[in-house]
Design a protein around this motif. Structure first.
Motif, PDB file in Angstrom:
ATOM      1  N   THR A 184       0.907   9.902  -6.749  1.00 64.34           N
ATOM      2  CA  THR A 184       1.206  11.331  -6.728  1.00 64.34           C
ATOM      3  C   THR A 184       1.764  11.785  -8.069  1.00 64.34           C
ATOM      4  OG1 THR A 184       1.642  11.224  -4.351  1.00 64.34           O
ATOM      5  CG2 THR A 184       2.544  13.119  -5.537  1.00 64.34           C
ATOM      6  N   ARG A 219       0.844  -1.208   0.000  1.00 67.02           N
ATOM      7  CA  ARG A 219       0.000   0.000   0.000  1.00 67.02           C
ATOM      8  C   ARG A 219       0.872   1.248   0.000  1.00 67.02           C
ATOM      9  NH1 ARG A 219      -5.580   1.502   2.754  1.00 67.02           N
ATOM     10  NH2 ARG A 219      -5.482   3.746   2.462  1.00 67.02           N
ATOM     11  N   ALA A 220       1.925   1.244   0.776  1.00 68.92           N
ATOM     12  CA  ALA A 220       2.828   2.399   0.811  1.00 68.92           C
ATOM     13  C   ALA A 220       3.486   2.635  -0.549  1.00 68.92           C
ATOM     14  CB  ALA A 220       3.888   2.195   1.890  1.00 68.92           C
ATOM     15  N   THR A 234       1.775   5.224  -3.074  1.00 70.57           N
ATOM     16  CA  THR A 234       1.766   6.669  -2.849  1.00 70.57           C
ATOM     17  C   THR A 234       2.567   7.449  -3.889  1.00 70.57           C
ATOM     18  OG1 THR A 234       1.476   6.302  -0.488  1.00 70.57           O
ATOM     19  CG2 THR A 234       2.238   8.483  -1.161  1.00 70.57           C
TER      20      THR A 234
END
Length: 152
Positions: A98, A90-91, A94
């Motif tokens: 973005t 999940r990290a 990011t």
């Protein structure tokens, strides 16, 4: 006097020719520079979308494993390991998410939807819901890819 007029016309013609040639060269350089920038942006967008779709795929797989273990009553250490893995995947979403939002704002909604679809695999009630949400997450990723293909 005729030779003076001829000389002045020749000098003015040469100067005008040089100015026109300079302007044309400047225009060609500007067009080439713009094309190079556009090509670089396309490459950056492709890289960002590709990274995001790969990260979404990894997270979707990790969530499937995690939730399948939870639903099947697997030993707590196996579930804890799968949970830790899902936090890592999940990290990893990011940064490419973005990048897509910044480089291709028109893809922001599709990218967000694809990410949320992956996140929705968490804490499902049963295997059927897990399967349905996994399929929905795959479809959301496919829609993102299709939107990116149209843009890029």
């Amino acid at each position: 006097m005729d030779s003076l007029v001829s000389s002045v016309i020749a000098v003015v013609g040469t100067l005008l020719g040089a100015v026109v040639a300079g302007l044309l060269q400047h225009r060609v350089s500007r067009v080439d520079r713009q094309e190079a920038q556009d090509q670089a942006l396309r490459r950056e967008r492709l890289s960002a979308v590709t990274s995001l779709v790969a990260a979404l795929s990894e997270h979707r797989r990790a969530m499937w494993v995690r939730e399948d273990l939870r639903l099947s009553g697997a030993p707590s250490d196996a579930y804890a390991e799968a949970r830790a893995q899902s936090h890592t995947t999940r990290a990893a979403i990011t940064a490419p998410l973005t990048a897509v939002k910044i480089l291709a704002p028109s893809l922001s909604e599709a990218a967000e939807h694809a990410a949320r679809a992956c996140y929705s695999l968490r804490a499902v009630a049963d295997e059927d819901v897990l399967t349905a949400r996994r399929e929905a997450a795959i479809a959301a990723s496919d829609r993102l890819v299709n939107a990116a293909a149209a843009l890029i």
